[in-house]
Design a protein around this motif. Sequence first.
Motif, PDB file in Angstrom:
ATOM      1  N   UNK A  99      35.303  50.192  20.033  1.00 26.45           N
ATOM      2  CA  UNK A  99      36.159  50.350  21.208  1.00 26.45           C
ATOM      3  C   UNK A  99      35.337  50.191  22.492  1.00 26.45           C
ATOM      4  N   UNK A 100      34.125  50.743  22.503  1.00 26.98           N
ATOM      5  CA  UNK A 100      33.256  50.607  23.685  1.00 26.98           C
ATOM      6  C   UNK A 100      32.967  49.138  23.951  1.00 26.98           C
ATOM      7  N   UNK A 101      32.761  48.352  22.877  1.00 21.38           N
ATOM      8  CA  UNK A 101      32.522  46.919  23.049  1.00 21.38           C
ATOM      9  C   UNK A 101      33.724  46.251  23.716  1.00 21.38           C
ATOM     10  N   UNK A 102      34.941  46.680  23.339  1.00 24.38           N
ATOM     11  CA  UNK A 102      36.133  46.119  23.982  1.00 24.38           C
ATOM     12  C   UNK A 102      36.174  46.445  25.469  1.00 24.38           C
ATOM     13  N   UNK A 103      35.775  47.693  25.829  1.00 20.82           N
ATOM     14  CA  UNK A 103      35.737  48.063  27.245  1.00 20.82           C
ATOM     15  C   UNK A 103      34.698  47.239  28.001  1.00 20.82           C
ATOM     16  N   UNK A 104      33.605  46.926  27.341  1.00 18.33           N
ATOM     17  CA  UNK A 104      32.566  46.121  27.989  1.00 18.33           C
ATOM     18  C   UNK A 104      33.053  44.696  28.237  1.00 18.33           C
ATOM     19  N   UNK A 105      33.882  44.161  27.345  1.00 18.14           N
ATOM     20  CA  UNK A 105      34.469  42.827  27.584  1.00 18.14           C
ATOM     21  C   UNK A 105      35.350  42.870  28.831  1.00 18.14           C
ATOM     22  N   UNK A 106      36.159  43.962  28.967  1.00 23.20           N
ATOM     23  CA  UNK A 106      37.022  44.068  30.144  1.00 23.20           C
ATOM     24  C   UNK A 106      36.179  44.148  31.421  1.00 23.20           C
ATOM     25  N   UNK A 107      35.051  44.844  31.359  1.00 22.58           N
ATOM     26  CA  UNK A 107      34.180  44.926  32.530  1.00 22.58           C
ATOM     27  C   UNK A 107      33.597  43.552  32.856  1.00 22.58           C
ATOM     28  N   UNK A 108      33.199  42.806  31.830  1.00 24.16           N
ATOM     29  CA  UNK A 108      32.710  41.442  32.040  1.00 24.16           C
ATOM     30  C   UNK A 108      33.778  40.588  32.714  1.00 24.16           C
ATOM     31  N   UNK A 109      35.018  40.762  32.273  1.00 20.16           N
ATOM     32  CA  UNK A 109      36.100  39.971  32.861  1.00 20.16           C
ATOM     33  C   UNK A 109      36.279  40.309  34.342  1.00 20.16           C
ATOM     34  N   UNK A 110      36.126  41.601  34.698  1.00 16.61           N
ATOM     35  CA  UNK A 110      36.299  42.012  36.090  1.00 16.61           C
ATOM     36  C   UNK A 110      35.219  41.425  36.994  1.00 16.61           C
ATOM     37  N   UNK A 111      33.959  41.490  36.526  1.00 17.02           N
ATOM     38  CA  UNK A 111      32.865  41.067  37.398  1.00 17.02           C
ATOM     39  C   UNK A 111      32.707  39.547  37.458  1.00 17.02           C
ATOM     40  N   UNK A 112      33.417  38.794  36.624  1.00 16.88           N
ATOM     41  CA  UNK A 112      33.280  37.324  36.628  1.00 16.88           C
ATOM     42  C   UNK A 112      34.563  36.634  37.060  1.00 16.88           C
ATOM     43  N   UNK A 113      35.493  37.366  37.676  1.00 17.75           N
ATOM     44  CA  UNK A 113      36.758  36.750  38.069  1.00 17.75           C
ATOM     45  C   UNK A 113      36.602  35.736  39.190  1.00 17.75           C
ATOM     46  N   UNK A 114      35.464  35.810  39.899  1.00 19.77           N
ATOM     47  CA  UNK A 114      35.248  34.848  40.979  1.00 19.77           C
ATOM     48  C   UNK A 114      34.685  33.524  40.473  1.00 19.77           C
ATOM     49  N   UNK A 115      34.554  33.374  39.165  1.00 11.88           N
ATOM     50  CA  UNK A 115      33.957  32.155  38.602  1.00 11.88           C
ATOM     51  C   UNK A 115      34.858  31.649  37.481  1.00 11.88           C
ATOM     52  N   UNK A 116      35.475  30.492  37.686  1.00 11.25           N
ATOM     53  CA  UNK A 116      36.430  29.947  36.703  1.00 11.25           C
ATOM     54  C   UNK A 116      35.737  29.621  35.385  1.00 11.25           C
ATOM     55  N   UNK A 117      34.511  29.093  35.458  1.00 12.35           N
ATOM     56  CA  UNK A 117      33.797  28.741  34.224  1.00 12.35           C
ATOM     57  C   UNK A 117      33.528  29.971  33.369  1.00 12.35           C
ATOM     58  N   UNK A 118      33.071  31.044  34.018  1.00 12.45           N
ATOM     59  CA  UNK A 118      32.820  32.269  33.266  1.00 12.45           C
ATOM     60  C   UNK A 118      34.112  32.860  32.722  1.00 12.45           C
ATOM     61  N   UNK A 119      35.213  32.736  33.478  1.00  7.48           N
ATOM     62  CA  UNK A 119      36.501  33.250  33.002  1.00  7.48           C
ATOM     63  C   UNK A 119      36.906  32.611  31.685  1.00  7.48           C
ATOM     64  N   UNK A 120      36.708  31.289  31.582  1.00 14.41           N
ATOM     65  CA  UNK A 120      37.067  30.601  30.324  1.00 14.41           C
ATOM     66  C   UNK A 120      36.201  31.116  29.172  1.00 14.41           C
ATOM     67  N   UNK A 121      34.911  31.333  29.425  1.00 16.12           N
ATOM     68  CA  UNK A 121      34.028  31.835  28.357  1.00 16.12           C
ATOM     69  C   UNK A 121      34.411  33.258  27.956  1.00 16.12           C
ATOM     70  N   UNK A 122      34.770  34.107  28.925  1.00 10.18           N
ATOM     71  CA  UNK A 122      35.159  35.485  28.613  1.00 10.18           C
ATOM     72  C   UNK A 122      36.441  35.494  27.781  1.00 10.18           C
ATOM     73  N   UNK A 123      37.377  34.600  28.102  1.00  9.41           N
ATOM     74  CA  UNK A 123      38.618  34.516  27.314  1.00  9.41           C
ATOM     75  C   UNK A 123      38.319  34.156  25.870  1.00  9.41           C
ATOM     76  N   UNK A 124      37.444  33.189  25.660  1.00 11.56           N
ATOM     77  CA  UNK A 124      37.062  32.815  24.286  1.00 11.56           C
ATOM     78  C   UNK A 124      36.306  33.948  23.600  1.00 11.56           C
ATOM     79  N   UNK A 125      35.475  34.670  24.358  1.00 13.99           N
ATOM     80  CA  UNK A 125      34.729  35.795  23.785  1.00 13.99           C
ATOM     81  C   UNK A 125      35.690  36.892  23.329  1.00 13.99           C
ATOM     82  N   UNK A 126      36.723  37.171  24.128  1.00 18.53           N
ATOM     83  CA  UNK A 126      37.689  38.196  23.739  1.00 18.53           C
ATOM     84  C   UNK A 126      38.415  37.798  22.454  1.00 18.53           C
ATOM     85  N   UNK A 127      38.763  36.518  22.334  1.00 15.70           N
ATOM     86  CA  UNK A 127      39.435  36.040  21.119  1.00 15.70           C
ATOM     87  C   UNK A 127      38.529  36.190  19.904  1.00 15.70           C
TER      88      UNK A 127
END
Length: 648
Positions: A99-127
């Motif tokens: 569960x902590x790992x899932x929260x860390x993914x959400x934090x990654x998503x928050x801090x990289x929202x200003x970068x479209x390339x990172x957003x795509x990678x975070x989406x694939x990482x969550x999947x």
Amino acid sequence: MTGKEGEIAAAGERKTAWRTIMLIVMAVLGAVVLVGLTFTLGEANRQRDRALRLQSHSYEVMILARTFSSTIARSEASLGRYVISTDKQLGRLYSDDWKIAGQQIERLDQVTRDNAGQNRLITRLRSAYNTRGEELSDTALSTNYGKNDMALKRYYKVRGSVSLRQINDLLDEIIAHERALLDARTSNAMKSADRSNRSAAVLAVFGMLIVIGAIVLGWLTVKALGERASARAEAEQQRERAMELEFAVEHATSELKKQEGKLRQVQKMEAVGQLTGGIAHDFNNMLAVVVGGLELAKRSLEKDSDATPRHIDNAMEGANRAAALTRQLLAFSREETLRVEPIAAGELIAGMSDLLDRTLGDAITVEARDKGKNWLTCADRHQLENVVLNLAVNARDAMDGRGQMTIVTAGTHLAEHAVGRCPAGQYVTIAVTDTGHGMTPEVMERVFEPFFTTKPIGQGTGLGLSQIFAFVRQANGEIGLQSKPGKGTTVTLYLPRHIADAPAKSARPAPLPDIGPTASLDILVVEDDPRVLTATIGALEDLGHRPIPCSDPRAAPAMLAKAGSVDLIVSDVLMPGQTGPELIAELTADYPHIAVLFVTGYAGEAGGEAEFGGHHVLRKPFTIAGLERAVGAAMAAERPAPQSIAAE
């Protein structure tokens, strides 16, 4: 004043006016230079601050990615230990870390929202994370339901799954992408600083041409600012070196953990080999007794029929010992419910004196001392006896079959965490001391590991001490170990004291009432193993019943409908295609009046009826007398009366 003096005075006034004008101009120009320098340096500072914020942002992203990877690895390690030990605490550690790992993914998503390339990678990482979670969830569920063989297979299978590789690859991409952004941002910041420095130098030179004071002031200012910039640059370099060192240490730690994992896997394989040899050794001894007894019984039928029962009894003893070993292995592979009762440890040891003497042999001197102050502890008597017997056997082996063993029962008060993780309180102690060769510190660290044994291959399973450890933890106690090479070993069990309302001597549970013989019954026997089916059918026929054999649970409904009238269903639990509980659940709606008896070699000692819908459970292997009692108990259980034809 003469004309010449007037001219001199006028010239002096003109010079003074000129100097004044020049001073004013120089002052204005100096002010302009100062303003320009201030603006230039302020802009440089703003650029540097912005660069620092962006660098901090990049470092946060990379640290989050590394932390997520570490959390995933720690969660999967907890799951691996949970699969092996079935410790519920380890299962909860696995779930919490995941569960902590899932929260860390959400934090990654928050801090990289200003970068479209990172957003795509975070989406694939969550999947990939969700896919990996589903794979590991199947393994955890199998362990939770006691299917350890299936859990182990699934665990080793998913270790090399695509989702895990995707997670690692995506984390590497995220870190590489952020590192590239960091390099670009650092380069831009350096260029901006260079431009600012050049502008400041030009203004400083221009100020030097205007006024010496401005030159000196500008030079001092530039020098001070240069030192400040140099200090910041040096501090930034130190920080970068510290970050690089941290990443290097983290990478080295990760590699070390991988190597440790490989080493543990090698040790596990070695332990499995030792376990297999130990089981083969023990079963060969038992089978020798069974085969020898049956062969002697067969020969005595022709020569001395009076000796036949004795040989058959010897064969039965060997078979019972084999069944006891099987129960020991099953007890290790799953947590069984303890049948606790107040027990006086001293009385229990005294009652085991004959058993210990027969087990240890004449070359071992056993001394038992009771200092227990009549304290009681709550535990499962059968399991506590097995624990003491296992300790005694290990002590005998440590003394090479010759020496003195002392068993001391007492009571003590322990402070918080005085022994292991025990809470403060009163404890009943059982200390077993031998005069054997003792243990090295390396052996003491691993002595309670499953399958670990120092005995030669084929002469031990390595289950004894690990079962003792599991029993003590299940009883909310602790275990102490003292040993030195050549000085012997003392193993002390700390079991919580039980204070009864009315202290009385503990007694063994009363035996179950004998239900007595039952009338001749029509019994449907569902068993996939043909040999067990044949033996069960023969036993029921010998008891006077009319059994109906069924080797496939999926054919049971049709056979039940064809039989017309059936009083009892005797069903195995684990069968291919459909389990026994699933079959009974399917038949209950149409045949609620038919009694049910489950037969299994996996369900545990007793008290497992709650796991089987309240139906009685008979454990394999069983005797004909045990089968008769189980049939009587199943028929005596409450159930709806059969519906009459008129009612239908």
